[in-house]
Design an enzyme around this catalytic site. Sequence first.
Site, PDB file in Angstrom:
ATOM      1  N   HIS A 167       0.846  -1.206   0.000  1.00  0.00           N
ATOM      2  CA  HIS A 167       0.000   0.000   0.000  1.00  0.00           C
ATOM      3  C   HIS A 167       0.881   1.256   0.000  1.00  0.00           C
ATOM      4  O   HIS A 167       0.944   2.005   0.987  1.00  0.00           O
ATOM      5  CB  HIS A 167      -0.857  -0.061   1.269  1.00  0.00           C
ATOM      6  N   GLU A 270      -0.907   0.839  -5.301  1.00  0.00           N
ATOM      7  CA  GLU A 270      -0.701  -0.298  -4.411  1.00  0.00           C
ATOM      8  C   GLU A 270      -0.620  -1.593  -5.215  1.00  0.00           C
ATOM      9  O   GLU A 270      -1.625  -2.194  -5.562  1.00  0.00           O
ATOM     10  CB  GLU A 270      -1.853  -0.352  -3.402  1.00  0.00           C
TER      11      GLU A 270
END
Length: 297
Positions: A167, A270
Amino acid sequence: MSQNYDAGMYDSVTIKHVGELDLIEIERPECSASLTLQGGQLISYAPRGEHPVLWRNPDVAYQKGEAVRQGVPICWPWFAFLERNADPVRNSFPIQEAPAHGVARNALWRLLSITEEETSTAIAFELNAEPLGLKAVVTYRLGAVMKMELESFNLSDQPKHLSCALHTYFAVSDIQQVSVLDLDDLPYIDSLRGWSLHKQDGPLHIAEEVDRIYYDTPAILRIHDKKWERFIVLESSESRSAVVWNPWIEKSKRLSQFSPDSYKHMLCVETGKLLNDYIELEPGQSYTLDLTLSSRR
Ligand SMILES: O=P(O)(O)OC[C@H]1O[C@H](O)[C@H](O)[C@@H](O)[C@@H]1O
């Protein structure tokens, strides 16, 4: 640091206590970087003499058990809400009140090794998620580029299916000056429009809240920053899906560790194994997701 570790053994490594966490700081001719055992997380990374690749969040809280909103939080062994994952992933984890983004990002990982190499420092952390029948090992190589590998191991006697995302909070000059390249023509799920399916047309410019999962992504994705005259290059031989997220104005007000203006200076892309691009592990098997980040003119 609570774990058995002697910073004096390494030229490029020091330990700093910030808030409630210990940060492992790396200073080398090629880069500076910092990491923490919580989440097994890379917190910052900047190639020497360049703008940081990862966003430095001025509001970040270094608190025990609370995800650090900066760097590369590891979402594992599921991404977002468990119930939004593909059936085989959901069925692998029959648990009530599953935390969003899995169990890895708030957990304390164990330091496995630090190795000083000729042009990089390598650091590995391990998370034993025994109750889920899984183990994860993440290895970072920090030099003029940042390479990471996230290995997932099935310790159980049942097949396991998992999803994950690296992320990554990227630093950008100004969100209105950046675009994400290499997504043209790709299908994506838009979580802000009822998880409906769409197709990308050209480069992605961010001018509102964006929260999408792209499929069939190529091995290389680039973030072009016009003002800083650079491309951030994300390379992964394994990932075929990626989330693009910016909370914009309204959602920013509801986020922890986030100033109202911070959305202007960050962009999450991500790299992951998401939705139908999930990981399948037979008992005893392992799988490695890789990501290399570099900054180019
Ligand atoms: O607030 P967090 O749990 O850290 O999640 C932050 C964001 O992560 C991902 O990008 C999701 O796609 C978003 O929907 C979510 O808002």
